[in-house]
Design a protein around this motif. Sequence first.
Motif, PDB file in Angstrom:
ATOM      1  N   UNK A   1     -13.243  -1.563 -15.240  1.00 39.71           N
ATOM      2  CA  UNK A   1     -12.779  -0.843 -13.908  1.00 39.71           C
ATOM      3  C   UNK A   1     -12.187   0.431 -14.672  1.00 39.71           C
TER       4      UNK A   1
ATOM      5  N   UNK B   1      -8.954  -5.233  -4.703  1.00 39.31           N
ATOM      6  CA  UNK B   1     -10.180  -6.298  -3.234  1.00 39.31           C
ATOM      7  C   UNK B   1     -11.220  -6.454  -4.393  1.00 39.31           C
ATOM      8  N   UNK B   2     -11.898  -5.658  -5.468  1.00 42.75           N
ATOM      9  CA  UNK B   2     -12.770  -6.706  -5.943  1.00 42.75           C
ATOM     10  C   UNK B   2     -12.496  -6.994  -6.936  1.00 42.75           C
ATOM     11  N   UNK B   3     -12.044  -6.904  -7.209  1.00 42.14           N
ATOM     12  CA  UNK B   3     -10.988  -7.494  -8.721  1.00 42.14           C
ATOM     13  C   UNK B   3      -9.939  -9.085  -7.551  1.00 42.14           C
TER      14      UNK B   3
ATOM     15  N   UNK C   1     -15.074  -2.214   0.969  1.00 40.35           N
ATOM     16  CA  UNK C   1     -14.986  -2.310  -0.062  1.00 40.35           C
ATOM     17  C   UNK C   1     -15.745  -2.910  -0.550  1.00 40.35           C
TER      18      UNK C   1
ATOM     19  N   UNK D   1      -7.323   0.685  -3.592  1.00 38.90           N
ATOM     20  CA  UNK D   1      -7.817  -0.423  -2.735  1.00 38.90           C
ATOM     21  C   UNK D   1      -8.441  -1.106  -2.999  1.00 38.90           C
ATOM     22  N   UNK D   2      -9.828  -0.637  -3.061  1.00 40.91           N
ATOM     23  CA  UNK D   2     -11.282  -1.334  -2.708  1.00 40.91           C
ATOM     24  C   UNK D   2     -11.407  -1.767  -4.111  1.00 40.91           C
TER      25      UNK D   2
ATOM     26  N   UNK E   1      -3.554   1.224  -7.854  1.00 39.59           N
ATOM     27  CA  UNK E   1      -5.001   1.135  -8.302  1.00 39.59           C
ATOM     28  C   UNK E   1      -5.441   1.101  -6.417  1.00 39.59           C
TER      29      UNK E   1
ATOM     30  N   UNK F   1     -14.053  -7.728 -14.955  1.00 37.34           N
ATOM     31  CA  UNK F   1     -13.637  -6.380 -14.422  1.00 37.34           C
ATOM     32  C   UNK F   1     -12.336  -5.975 -14.362  1.00 37.34           C
ATOM     33  N   UNK F   2     -11.357  -6.537 -14.727  1.00 38.63           N
ATOM     34  CA  UNK F   2      -9.925  -5.577 -14.463  1.00 38.63           C
ATOM     35  C   UNK F   2     -10.694  -4.900 -16.030  1.00 38.63           C
TER      36      UNK F   2
ATOM     37  N   UNK G   1      -2.675  -4.225 -10.621  1.00 40.96           N
ATOM     38  CA  UNK G   1      -1.126  -3.398 -11.130  1.00 40.96           C
ATOM     39  C   UNK G   1      -1.312  -1.893 -10.235  1.00 40.96           C
TER      40      UNK G   1
ATOM     41  N   UNK H   1       0.503  -0.844   0.036  1.00 39.64           N
ATOM     42  CA  UNK H   1       0.349  -0.062  -0.136  1.00 39.64           C
ATOM     43  C   UNK H   1       1.002   1.225   0.023  1.00 39.64           C
TER      44      UNK H   1
ATOM     45  N   UNK I   1      -2.737   4.382   3.077  1.00 34.15           N
ATOM     46  CA  UNK I   1      -2.851   3.293   2.417  1.00 34.15           C
ATOM     47  C   UNK I   1      -4.634   3.285   1.874  1.00 34.15           C
TER      48      UNK I   1
ATOM     49  N   UNK J   1     -10.578  -0.698   5.813  1.00 34.76           N
ATOM     50  CA  UNK J   1     -11.049  -0.047   3.874  1.00 34.76           C
ATOM     51  C   UNK J   1     -11.430  -1.602   3.021  1.00 34.76           C
ATOM     52  N   UNK J   2     -11.020  -2.875   3.450  1.00 34.98           N
ATOM     53  CA  UNK J   2     -11.390  -4.245   3.258  1.00 34.98           C
ATOM     54  C   UNK J   2     -12.666  -4.213   2.926  1.00 34.98           C
TER      55      UNK J   2
END
Lengths: 479, 1036
Positions: free
Chosen positions: B993, A64-66, B433, A60-61, A58, B989-990, A55, A35, A39, B429-430
Motif C-alpha cells: 500500500x 485499519x486495514x494494516x 474502511x 485511516x482506512x 497514512x 500490506x504495508x 506510519x 488523528x 479525522x 470511518x473505521x
Amino acid sequence: MNRLATERESLWLYLHFSQLALEAQQLEAGIAGLLDTRGQKLELCSYDAVQAGLEPGMAIATAFSICPEVELFHPNPERVQQQLEALALWAGSFSAQVVLYPPEGLLLEVASMLDYFGGLNNLWQQMEQRLKRLGFQVRYATGHTPLAARLLARAGRSLVIEGRASHRQVLQMLPLSQLELPAKQQDQLRGMGLLRLEQLHALPRDAISSRFGVKLLDYLDRLEGRRPDPQVLFEPPPIFQQFHEFSREIEHSLALLFPLRRILEALAGYLQRRELLAQQLILTLVERDGGHQQHDIGHASGSADDETWLELCKLRLEQVKLQQPILALQVEVERFKTSQQQSYDLFDSQRHAEDPMDLLSRLQVRLGEAAVQPVTLCADHRPEQSWQLKQHPQKAVDNATMPLPKGRPGWLLKSPQRISQHQLPPHIELKTGPERISSGWWDAQQVRRDYYIARWADGRHGWLFRDAQGGWYLHGWFG
Amino acid sequence: MQYAELHCISNFSFLRGASHPDELVKRAHELGYQALAITDECSVAGVVRAWEARRDLPLKLIVGAEFYLDDHCLVLLAPDRQAYAALCALISTCRRRCEKGQYELRWDDLAEGVGGCLLLFRPANSPASDTENALACGKRLKAWFPQRCWWLLERLLENGDDGRFQQQIRQSRMLGIPPVCGNDVHMHHPDRQRLQDVLTAIRLRTSVQRAGFALAANAERHLRSFRKLQHLYPDELLQETAAIAERCHFDLSELRYEYPAELVPEGSSAKQHLLGLVMAGQKVRYPDGTPEQVQRQIDYELKVIGEMQYEHYFLTIHDIVRFARAQQILCQGRGSAANSVVCYCLHITEVDPLKVNLLFERFISKERNEPPDIDVDFEHERREEVIQYIYRQYGRERAGLAATVISYRAKSAVRDVGKALGMDESYLTWLLSRLDRRDHENPWLAQLATMGGDEPAPIYQQFVALVAEILDFPRHLSQHVGGFVISAGPLSELVPVENAAMKDRTVIQWNKDDLEALGLLKVDVLSLGMLTAIRKTLDLLSEQTGKPVRLQDIPREDPAVYAMLSQADSIGVFQVESRAQMSMLPRLKPQRYYDLVIEVAIVRPGPIQGDMVHPYLRRRDGIEAVDYPSEAVKEVLERTLGVPIFQEQVIKLAMVAAGFTGGEADQLRRAMAAWRRTGYIRQYQQKLVDGMLERGYELDFAQRICRQIEGFGEYGFPESHAASFALLVYISAWLKCHHPAAFCCSLLNSQPMGFYTPAQLIQDAQRHGVTVLPVDLNASGWDHSLEPRSPVDTLPEDQYRSLRLGLRLIKGLSKRGAEALIEARPATGYQSVSQARQRCRLSRSDWDALAAAGAMNSISEHRYQARWELLADTPWLELDSDPVAAIHDDPIRLAAPDEQSDLEEDFRNTGVSLGRHPLALMREQGVLPRCLKAEQLTECRHGQLVHVAGLVTNRQRPGTASGVTFVTLEDESGQINLVVWQATAKAQRRALLAANILQVSGVLEREGEVIHVVAGRLQDISFQWDALKVKSRDFR
C-alpha cells in the motif's frame, strides 16, 4: 573543572516530546495513533504502531486495514498543554528556569545548574533516568542558544555537549529543512542546492537578505547567538493540583498507577523547586455516574519523593474496589511543609475568599454530589426525560428560553402510578386530550402513550396516560 | 367512504419526507383512498415517480406543492394544465430567488391567484395573540383564491391539539372559508418514525439524542386508516377532500410532445424538412448513388420517425451537430438511434452502419413508446460553446439541464445515519474502511450487520436497519453532466427550474428517468477528452500537410493499426489503454472494426460476471465449436459467436429464450439500470431461469445470464454505444500508429484526460522513436508543439517528429507570464538570464518557476544558478538606460546539481523528466541486485522465478476480480504487471500500500504475449530514493 561564574557560557537543554500529543492521551503503551484534525489521516503513531507497520500520514482506512486493533485518538490540545505544564513542573527538579514551547517542547537553562549537579554529564544522567520512568518519547539536545538547542533537539541529534565552539560545529551540518522557514523559502533553498547551514554561511549576508529578506538573517543570528533571544520563563502555580481526564474508562484501580506516576513525578519537581515537602495528598477519582471517591493519603513527616508517594498511593489503591469505571483523576496537596518543618493547611489560607461557586463545589465535594443539585429542563418529548439534574449538561436548555409545554403539570410523579387496566374508574373524568407521545426509540426508554388531563371527583386535576397496552397511569398533578 | 389525502410530502422534500413517492402511492391505494396529492415543499421533483407507480392503479394522483410563508403552511394543488404551468412558474420564481436548495415565497406571488391553483391554508401554530394575523391572511387569500381556498385542519395529536382544532373551526367559519382536513403526511406508514427522526437529525446536523423538540412528538404524520380518520374528523371535512379531488383532473401525461418547432423553415413541414436534409446527406455519404439496400433502410427509418412524430427530435440534434461542425468542434453521436443510416446521413455519427455490417433492429422501439436515445460527445475543452449555443438558440426560458438526483449510498448512509445516532465519526470511518462493497458473495449490508459483534447493542441493530432504509433516499438535486431539455413553450411552465451550485446554471427538477417516463425530449451533450486530442492531432497533420485532414479522411481498416493493437501497444488510445484492456488485446487480436466493438464491451462487469469472456475467446480461436441452442437464439447471438456480450442481446434473449413479453423485457432493462439501488432484479432473474428451463435451455447458461444481468446493472454497456466508441478507438489508434509525435503532443495538450500521466505518455512516445525536447524559454510555446528535426537526420516521410515540451507543463508558472515571455522573445532568443529579465517583466514567482523547471538551462549554467540570480532584487534594472552595460554577472557561483537532484527537480517542477529513468540510476548504483528489466521479461519462460523493481504507477483492485490487486511497475525499459493475490497482499500490506518503489520477487506467468509476475515477496525500497515521488493512482 571549576569555572568562574562570570565566564560561564550560556547553555540550554531542549526536550522535544515528539509524541506528546498522542502519549498525553494514552493510558498505557500500545498500538495507538493520533488523528489529524479532520479525522482522516494519522498524525502520530506510537512506537508499537510503527512496529505494526503504521506510519504518520497514512489514511485511516489504510491504517485499519494494516492493523485493525489500533487505538485512535482525536487531537486534544488542552490535555497536551496540561501535560506539558506538568512536565514543566517536573523539570523543576533540574532547573529553576524552564520555558514552555507548546505544544511539545521544554527549554531548560542548565548553565547555572552545572555546579549543583556536578557537571553536565551528571545532570543528564539523572535526568535521563527520570525521563525513562515518565515513559515519554523524547528528543533532546543542548545548545549555546535557545534556538540552537531547539533545532538540534527537533532534528533528533541527541546531543549533550558544552561549549560554544562545539555547538557551532554541529550546527554547520544542520539540514536547512530543519529551520522553521516558510514552505516557499524551503523550496527555493532546496531548489538552489542549498541544503546545510554551512552552505548559507558561505554566502554574503547581503546576497542572502536581498533574496530571502532580513527575517532570515535575524533568525540565523538568534540561532548562532549574534543576537539576544529573550525567553519567557514558566511560573509554577501557587498550589499543586493536577487533573487528568482519561481518554477511556478505567476499570481496575491499579491501572490508575500509570497516569498517577506521571502526576507524582511532576509533584516531585514542583516540591524540589519550591523547597517544600508534602504531608497530605487528596486523591479524587471521578466515577462514570458523576460521583466522586476521595482518598486522603498522608505522610507524617512529609516527603518530596515521587517514589515514596507512589508507594503510598499504591497501597491505598490496592484496597479500593471500583464500583464504577473511573473517568478522571485529580491529585492535590492538602498539606505542605517547608523544609524548615513548618506545616500549614491550605484551607486556612486567606487566598480562598469565598465565591458562591467555590462554596457550591466545596459543598458538593464535602456532602457528595447527590445532596446538592440544580434542576434543569431538557428538550425531550418524553416527560421523564424532560428535566434532569444538572449533572450531564448535554441536552440541558436555557431555562429562560425554554418554552414550557402547555398542559403539563408542575408536579411530575417520580414514576407513573398504575390506575387500572382498560377501564378508567368512574370518579375520573377525561377533560382534554389525547396528546400522543411516541418517542425515544433510540434508547431503552421508548414511550408510546396518549396523555389526558382528567378531573377527579374531588376537584383535583391529574395528568394521566394510557399506554400501548391499554393500561391507565397517573403521571402528575396540576397545582 | 371517499377520502383524498391532499397534503403529503415525499422524500423529495429532502430530509423531511420519510417515504418514497411510490411507497406513498401504493399505501394510499391499499387504504382505499380516492386520490393522493404529492405536495413536496416548493417542488415537483417526486411527482413523476409517483405518477409511474400509480399507472395501473385506480388512484388519482394530484400534483401540488407546499410552501411555508411566515410560518403559515400553504398547499397549492393543480386542477388543470394551466394551473400546473402556473404552479411550476411559481416554484421557479421562489427557487430562482435563492441559492441552491433554498426558496422564498412572498405574499405578492399569490395575488394573481396562481393560474387557478387550489389553495389549502393552514395558519401558523402560534400563540392566541396571533389569531388576528391568521384571520387577516385568511381574508386576503380568500380574495385572491375565490371559491378555491380552504382552511386546512390537521389533527396530529400533539400538545394542545384538541383545543386548537376547535379554535380553527371557529376561525374558518368566521371568514366563511370552507374547512377541509389533511394530515401533513411525511411517511406512508408509522413504522417510518425512526427514519423520520433520523432525517430530522441529519437535516439539523445533530443527533436524535440531542435534537429534542425538533423531532416530531409522535408518528401521526402518516397515511391514516379510514377508521382513524373517522375518529378524528367530522364527515363534512372528509367529504370535502373528495370534492376537492374531484375538481382536479390534470395528468402528467398531458405534457407529451411539446417539442420545439422553429427549426422547420416556413412553408415546409417537419417531415419534408428532415427528408430534405437526409437526401442532401446521402449525396455526401454516397456520392456514387445510394445503394438500394441503404435506401430501403432509410425509407424504413423515416417511416418509423414519422409514425412516432420524432422529426423535431432529429432536427434538433442535427442543428446542434451542424453548429459544432461549423465551429470545427469534433463530435460523435452514440446510442441506439444514433447508429442509424439517417443519423449517418445527418452527420450525427461517423459510423457507417452498412460498412460495418451493423444494422440495428432496435432503432426505435415502437412498442415502448419511449423517445429515441442519442447522446452526442463533444471535445471536452469546447463543449461549453455548444451549451452556450443551445441557450442562445432556444433561450434560457426554453432550455435547461436535467437534474441528477443525488441519493444515499453506502458511504453517505453509514456516515449520516451513524452521526444522527450519536456515533463517533472515527468509529464510522473505521466501519467504512472495513466494508468491502465489491464482495458479491457477502453484500456490504450483511457485512455491516456482523460488525456489531455477536450480540450487537440495540442501537447498532437500529443503525443497520436504518442504513438499509435510508439507501436510495434522495438528498439533493445536482446538475446532470449534459442532459438538456428543450421545450416548445417556456420551460418553467413544463417543470420548475432552480438554481444549480454552479454560477449561471439552472437545473430542472426532474432527472433523465423522469423525462424519459414522460416522453420529453432530451439531448445529451457530453464531453470527451479524446475528441479534443483527435481534433488537435488532425490540426497538426493539416498544418504539416498543408491541406485539411478530417475524420472521414482517415483510411479505415488499416492492418497496421490492428497489428499494433494486437500487441497491446495501446497507451493513449481511447478506451483500450487500461491494464485490463491491454491484457485482453493480445488475446482477442482485433482484426476488424467489429472486433473493436467487442473489445470495448467485453472488459466490463457484465460479460465478466456472466463468465462469457473465455467462451467467446475459445470460440474465436476455434477451440470450441460455435453452436446455438435454437434458431431464435442464433439470430440474437450470431455476431458474437453464440456468446452474449451486449446488454441488448441479454434483453433480446429474455424475449426469445425465456418468453418475456416486450413490456416485460423493457421492465427488465429498467430494473437492470436500477438494480444496485433497488435489488428488484431478483424477480426477473427467477422468471428468466424458469422461462429458459421451460424452453429446454441449460440451467448453467441461464444462471450465467442472470449474473451477467447483475454485471450490466453495475455498468451497463450497450452495443450501440460500443459501436460509436469503437470508431474512436480505431481513429486514435491509427493516429498513434502513424503519427506518434503528433498524437502524443495532442494528448499532452488535452490534459487532464485518459489513464496515463504526461510522464508515462512521453516515455511511451520515446519508446516509439519520438525525440522529445525539454521545456525551454527560447523554444517552447505555451502548448507542446512539434519541431522540425535537425537537417542531419531528417526522415523522409515525416519531418515534424520532435516533440517540444510546452511551458504549460511548468508548475507555478502563470499562463499570462508565459505569454508575456513568448511575446517579448527576440527572434534569436534570449541570450542571458539578465537580458531575459530586462526585456520581460515577469513576477518573481514566474521567473522562479521557469528556473526551477530547468527552462532557463540553455542560457544559464544550471537551474540552481538561474534560480539564485533570478531571486535577487534588481533595482538597477529600472534606472539604467543601457541595461547591457549595467548587467554584470553575479559573482557568486553555486554548485551544479547532480543527476539525481536534477531528476528530482524535474519531477517536482514539471512532473516529467527527460533524463535517465530513476530505476536506471538505481541500477547503476547497484541497489537492485539480480533485478531484471521489464524488456528482459519477454525472454523468460513461464513459471520462472524473477526479481524486478520499479516505480509503482498504478494499484488497482477491480471489482471483477475479487481478491486480487493489480500493480503496475515502471522501470527504464517499460511496464511490469504484477498480480498480487489476497494472501500475499494481506501478509505484506504495508509494502503493497505504501511503497513508491517496489522490489518484487515472483513467478513469471505468460499466456501468449501477456506477461504477468505473480508477486511473492514485496519489498518497499522507496528509502533508496525517498525524495522521488511519482503520482500513483491508488485503488479506485
